[in-house]
Design an enzyme around this catalytic site. Structure first.
Site, PDB file in Angstrom:
ATOM      1  CD  GLU A 121      -2.897  -1.059   2.404  1.00  0.00           C
ATOM      2  OE1 GLU A 121      -4.100  -1.336   2.243  1.00  0.00           O
ATOM      3  OE2 GLU A 121      -2.416  -0.791   3.521  1.00  0.00           O
TER       4      GLU A 121
ATOM      5  CB  CYS B  35       3.135   7.506   2.903  1.00  0.00           C
ATOM      6  SG  CYS B  35       3.746   6.379   4.152  1.00  0.00           S
TER       7      CYS B  35
ATOM      8  CB  CYS C 180       7.315  -4.658   8.398  1.00  0.00           C
ATOM      9  SG  CYS C 180       8.670  -3.884   9.322  1.00  0.00           S
TER      10      CYS C 180
ATOM     11  CB  CYS D 174       3.578  -0.803  13.371  1.00  0.00           C
ATOM     12  SG  CYS D 174       3.543  -0.642  11.564  1.00  0.00           S
TER      13      CYS D 174
ATOM     14  N   GLY E 140       7.249  -1.704   5.681  1.00  0.00           N
ATOM     15  CA  GLY E 140       8.624  -2.174   5.664  1.00  0.00           C
ATOM     16  C   GLY E 140       9.621  -1.203   6.266  1.00  0.00           C
ATOM     17  CD  GLU E 141      14.176   0.212   8.807  1.00  0.00           C
ATOM     18  OE1 GLU E 141      14.966   0.908   8.127  1.00  0.00           O
ATOM     19  OE2 GLU E 141      13.481   0.674   9.735  1.00  0.00           O
TER      20      GLU E 141
ATOM     21  CB  SER F 189      10.755   6.757   8.168  1.00  0.00           C
ATOM     22  OG  SER F 189      10.425   6.425   9.500  1.00  0.00           O
TER      23      SER F 189
ATOM     24  CB  SER G  48      10.723   4.708  13.890  1.00  0.00           C
ATOM     25  OG  SER G  48      10.111   5.004  12.666  1.00  0.00           O
TER      26      SER G  48
ATOM     27  CG  HIS H 265       8.101   5.111  17.952  1.00  0.00           C
ATOM     28  ND1 HIS H 265       7.293   6.146  17.507  1.00  0.00           N
ATOM     29  CD2 HIS H 265       8.562   4.475  16.844  1.00  0.00           C
ATOM     30  CE1 HIS H 265       7.261   6.117  16.183  1.00  0.00           C
ATOM     31  NE2 HIS H 265       8.021   5.133  15.758  1.00  0.00           N
TER      32      HIS H 265
ATOM     33  CG  HIS I  40      -3.297   6.268  14.078  1.00  0.00           C
ATOM     34  ND1 HIS I  40      -2.228   6.716  13.333  1.00  0.00           N
ATOM     35  CD2 HIS I  40      -4.000   7.382  14.425  1.00  0.00           C
ATOM     36  CE1 HIS I  40      -2.287   8.039  13.226  1.00  0.00           C
ATOM     37  NE2 HIS I  40      -3.345   8.462  13.886  1.00  0.00           N
TER      38      HIS I  40
ATOM     39  CB  CYS J 108       1.243   7.101  11.329  1.00  0.00           C
ATOM     40  SG  CYS J 108       2.874   6.578  11.855  1.00  0.00           S
TER      41      CYS J 108
END
Length: 371
Positions: free
Chosen positions: A94, A107, A114, A121, A162-163, A194, A217, A219, A289, A332
């Site tokens: 996506e 994005c 991932c 996530c 993904g990373e 990112s 990232s 967090h 989210h 996100c």
């Protein structure tokens, strides 16, 4: 078979030029072919009607152009658009287009799924299905240029599935395709990578001379809490990531999803401010989210506003990001393809709950020991 879209413009000019010369074609044909890869893309060489029919047929036979198939397009009430792209092997990813005034941020994804399993996530619940090829990454932009009403993005962020730094060779090529004026021509300062802090990839990104932006990232401002939320902390500890950032030649942004009683306390604020000032970083505060671990609860909006104000009072540039695309699961941390072979969501939630419970127990013990 070499995919022409995997070649950066200089290589495409050389390789296609050699192929044309072997066919006895005039040299100027190269200048007609290369712009059709990215600048003025076509789905098939047959659509490049400025070329002779025989040449178009040969190109389609020997240099077929890769394509992403649009399975689903969803538009949010706030104007955000989510695209579900089917890849040639049947996998899917996506990407999300976020319009804001004259700015259109896309994005994009760099992996199908991932492997990192970050607690907040949804993409991590899929596991890693495969890395994307360079053309599949940049192709998420290319496809928008091929729509009946082309919508070229002004900004591109590697914040989809993904990373990126776990797929560095393809991402590095994709960065060139995105940025090169002979390809998609997006300014380097309008492209953001990112990462959770993959140290070998950070070192490679730092070597690039273009002014690509970097978002970490983060967090959590301590290794203990970060380990509970992000298993990658075990392999690449926060102290090592911070050391790598100090060697990074450009300004960094910290991405910080706010989670009630996990990373929004006064001691978290102090630790985050310290890290941000050390790295000269700005902080993006993001709402939690739905879609990640069920053991986590979002920080209240009032606390988020106070948290931002307190960071600013400590000399840290902080921005409170509003949610976009929530009604279509495009915000996100929400990108996730429904598949029968991904890890069961309940299994991921149970694992997350265990990590979170352990982190809270250790913190409570530490506070008791100091009281």
């Amino acid at each position: 078979m070499t995919q022409a879209l995997d070649l950066v413009p200089a290589d495409a000019e050389r390789v296609l030029g050699e192929w044309l010369a072997a066919r006895g074609e005039p040299r100027y044909r190269t200048g007609q072919l290369v712009p059709r890869l990215w600048q003025r893309p076509v789905r098939r060489w047959a659509d490049a009607t400025e070329l002779p029919k025989a040449l178009r047929e040969a190109l389609d036979a020997e240099w077929p152009l890769g394509a992403l198939t649009l399975d689903v397009r969803q538009e949010s009430a706030d104007g955000t658009v989510k695209y579900l792209w089917r890849l040639p092997d049947g996998q899917a990813v996506e990407s999300v287009l976020i319009p804001e005034g004259t700015r259109r941020t896309l994005c994009i994804s760099s992996q199908a799924g991932c492997p990192l399993r970050c607690a907040f996530c949804a993409t991590g619940t899929m596991g890693l299905l495969r890395n994307l090829e360079a053309w599949e990454i940049a192709g998420q932009v290319r496809e928008l240029l091929l729509t009946p009403e082309p919508t070229p993005p002004t900004n591109v962020v590697f914040m989809g599935m993904g990373e990126p730094l776990l797929n560095w060779p393809a991402v590095s090529t994709a960065l060139t395709l995105l940025n090169d004026p002979a390809a998609l021509g997006v300014g380097a300062r309008h492209i953001t990578v990112s990462t959770v802090g993959i140290l070998p990839g950070l070192a490679e990104l730092a070597k690039r001379r273009e002014q690509f932006r970097l978002a970490l990232s983060l967090h959590a401002p301590t290794s203990l809490t970060r380990r509970a939320l992000m298993p990658i902390e075990k392999k690449y500890p926060l102290r090592d990531v911070m050391a790598a950032l100090r060697a990074f030649p450009r300004r960094v942004t910290f991405e910080y999803v706010m989670i009630a009683e996990m990373n929004d306390r006064d001691e978290d604020l102090e630790a985050l401010a310290k890290l941000a000032k050390e790295a000269g970083a700005m902080v993006n505060l993001l709402p939690l989210h739905p879609g990640g671990g069920s053991a986590l609860q979002p920080t209240a909006a009032s606390r988020m506003r106070a948290f931002r104000a307190d960071l600013q009072a400590r000399g840290v540039e902080a921005v409170l990001r509003r949610s976009r695309g929530l009604d279509i699961d495009a915000a996100c941390g929400q990108l996730r393809i429904a598949r029968g072979d991904r890890r069961p969501r309940g299994e991921v939630a149970a694992e997350t709950h265990g990590h979170v419970h352990e982190a809270r127990r250790v913190r409570q013990h530490a506070r008791a020991s100091h009281s």
